[in-house]
Scaffold this active site. Structure first.
Site, mmCIF file in Angstrom:
data_model
loop_
_atom_site.group_PDB
_atom_site.id
_atom_site.type_symbol
_atom_site.label_atom_id
_atom_site.label_comp_id
_atom_site.label_asym_id
_atom_site.label_seq_id
_atom_site.Cartn_x
_atom_site.Cartn_y
_atom_site.Cartn_z
ATOM 1 N N TYR A 90 0.821 -1.215 0.000
ATOM 2 C CA TYR A 90 0.000 0.000 0.000
ATOM 3 C C TYR A 90 0.853 1.261 0.000
ATOM 4 O O TYR A 90 0.464 2.271 -0.563
ATOM 5 C CB TYR A 90 -0.915 0.027 1.234
ATOM 6 C CG TYR A 90 -2.173 -0.783 1.100
ATOM 7 C CD1 TYR A 90 -2.110 -2.157 0.955
ATOM 8 C CD2 TYR A 90 -3.422 -0.170 1.138
ATOM 9 C CE1 TYR A 90 -3.267 -2.909 0.858
ATOM 10 C CE2 TYR A 90 -4.574 -0.901 1.039
ATOM 11 C CZ TYR A 90 -4.500 -2.273 0.895
ATOM 12 O OH TYR A 90 -5.649 -3.015 0.792
ATOM 13 N N LYS A 105 4.008 -15.223 3.595
ATOM 14 C CA LYS A 105 4.283 -16.016 2.399
ATOM 15 C C LYS A 105 5.803 -16.200 2.353
ATOM 16 O O LYS A 105 6.476 -15.829 1.389
ATOM 17 C CB LYS A 105 3.741 -15.275 1.162
ATOM 18 C CG LYS A 105 3.741 -16.079 -0.120
ATOM 19 C CD LYS A 105 2.688 -17.165 -0.177
ATOM 20 C CE LYS A 105 2.840 -17.998 -1.442
ATOM 21 N NZ LYS A 105 1.954 -19.185 -1.455
ATOM 22 N N ASP A 153 -2.000 -18.496 1.672
ATOM 23 C CA ASP A 153 -2.945 -19.305 0.883
ATOM 24 C C ASP A 153 -3.577 -20.386 1.764
ATOM 25 O O ASP A 153 -4.791 -20.606 1.748
ATOM 26 C CB ASP A 153 -2.275 -19.907 -0.363
ATOM 27 C CG ASP A 153 -0.930 -20.563 -0.080
ATOM 28 O OD1 ASP A 153 -0.394 -20.417 1.045
ATOM 29 O OD2 ASP A 153 -0.409 -21.244 -0.985
ATOM 30 N N ASP A 196 -5.995 -7.310 4.406
ATOM 31 C CA ASP A 196 -7.123 -6.732 3.670
ATOM 32 C C ASP A 196 -7.984 -7.866 3.109
ATOM 33 O O ASP A 196 -9.203 -7.889 3.272
ATOM 34 C CB ASP A 196 -6.580 -5.854 2.530
ATOM 35 C CG ASP A 196 -7.693 -5.256 1.679
ATOM 36 O OD1 ASP A 196 -8.691 -4.803 2.252
ATOM 37 O OD2 ASP A 196 -7.563 -5.270 0.439
ATOM 38 N N ASP A 212 -11.871 -9.579 4.701
ATOM 39 C CA ASP A 212 -13.142 -9.662 3.969
ATOM 40 C C ASP A 212 -13.695 -11.086 4.056
ATOM 41 O O ASP A 212 -14.896 -11.300 4.250
ATOM 42 C CB ASP A 212 -12.966 -9.269 2.492
ATOM 43 C CG ASP A 212 -13.226 -7.787 2.248
ATOM 44 O OD1 ASP A 212 -12.964 -6.987 3.172
ATOM 45 O OD2 ASP A 212 -13.688 -7.432 1.141
#
Ligand code: IPM
Ligand code: MG
Length: 355
Positions: free
Chosen positions: A141, A190, A222, A246, A250
């Site tokens: 970001y 990751k 993942d 982020d 959700d």
């Protein structure tokens, strides 16, 4: 006469002003005359009026306030503006300007809404109650964004960068949160691919040494997104970098029943938190009195708790929300057969009645 707490209020765009209006009414109801609300322009409305999503004056008002409460920003109307002045830029500017690096997003099933959980009943019944601690002022970001030409064709890159201290401070937030809960931190990264994730993991392991009472495990992002639907009961506190957080938050909100239910708090070292629902501006239903105000009302409760130590008032709000749901009232986003479909304003008045 006690001095009032100053709360900067960013109604924003779309359904933002409606849900903010509801939250302010609830706050005024549980703590009459305790707050001075200062309305601040930010987002698409600020672009229309001032040509930029976050005028300097707006940021200053937030920085000088004791806390900031935000509705939602953005909408298709501003899809084609210069990316540097998109409404979302304003939001990122507020987060950065307030130095709120820790975004707390709870994922908890409200018992009356258990049937709205999209997971299989035997999975949901094991219990869903975890929080995501999302790093908020670093990563892709805020790394360098570049569009350029490479071998004669268009190319672009966004830099995922973290410094050790940025990771260290967010890790501390997660471990401290876990202390008040089930004492388990899952760090999501990751590290099999990304160098920034390897640094992340390294630093988190180091910080963990200061919290011998807390269990730490690591998960690739993942796998984490899969585990979240396979068995969410395994999570207590998830700590992760900005973009992973982020996306996962959700997913988590949907598991918990509806994105219209979940508030979030963004905190820094200085207690001037930023509080917002995690949903967006839902322009398709703006102005129709359909929006669910609960997430923003609960964001107000989080503000009382984290910024003002007003736990009794926060409890009262959360209980009133729970009772309204138990009584069967639902806005469209959480409606299921056999419940009572009501408007956003009716939801507000039902909550106020129960306060
Ligand atoms: C969120 C939103 C924001 C984000 C957008 C609107 C910039 O998706 O708060 O999760 O990506 O952080
Ligand atoms: Mg998001």
């Amino acid at each position: 006469m006690s001095t009032k707490k100053i709360v900067a209020v960013i109604p924003g765009d779309g359904i933002g002003p409606e849900v903010i209006d509801a939250a302010l009414k609830v706050l005024e109801h549980v703590a009459p005359n305790k707050f001075e609300f200062k309305s601040v322009a930010m987002g698409g409305n600020a672009i229309d009026k001032y040509g930029e999503p976050l005028p300097a004056e707006s940021l200053k008002t937030c920085q000088n306030a004791d806390a900031t409460l935000l509705g939602a920003v953005g909408g298709p109307k501003w899809d084609n503006v210069d990316p540097n002045i998109r409404p979302e830029r304003g939001l990122l500017g507020v987060r950065k300007g307030l130095e709120v690096f820790a975004n707390i997003r709870p994922a908890k099933i409200f018992q009356p809404l258990a049937s709205a959980c999209p997971l299989r009943k035997d999975i949901a019944d094991k219990g869903i109650d975890f929080i995501i601690v999302r790093e908020l002022t670093g990563g892709i970001y805020f790394g360098e964004h570049k569009a350029f030409t490479l071998n004669g064709e268009r190319a672009a890159s966004d830099l995922m960068q973290y410094t050790e201290h940025e990771i260290r401070r967010i890790a501390h937030v997660a471990f401290k949160m876990a202390r008040g809960r089930r004492k388990l931190v899952t760090s999501v990264d990751k590290a099999n691919i990304l160098t920034s994730s390897r640094l992340w993991r390294d630093v988190v392991i180091d910080v963990a040494k200061e919290y011998p009472d807390i269990e730490l495990n690591h998960m690739y992002v993942d796998n984490a997104s899969m585990q979240m639907v396979r068995d969410p009961s395994q999570f207590d506190v998830i700590v992760t970098e900005n973009t992973f957080g982020d996306i996962l938050s959700d997913e988590a909100s949907q598991i918990a029943g509806s994105i219209g239910m979940i508030p979030s708090a963004s905190l820094g070292d200085n207690n001037r938190g930023l509080y917002e629902p995690i949903h967006g501006s839902a322009p398709d239903i703006a102005g129709q009195d359909k929006a669910n105000p609960i997430a923003t009302i609960l964001a107000g409760a989080m503000m009382l708790r984290y910024s003002f130590d007003m736990n009794t008032e926060a409890d009262r709000i959360e209980r009133a929300v729970d009772e309204v749901l138990k009584a069967g009232f639902r806005t469209g986003d959480i409606y299921t057969d056999g419940t009572n479909l009501i408007s956003g304003s009716k939801m507000l008045s039902e909550i106020i009645t129960r306060l």
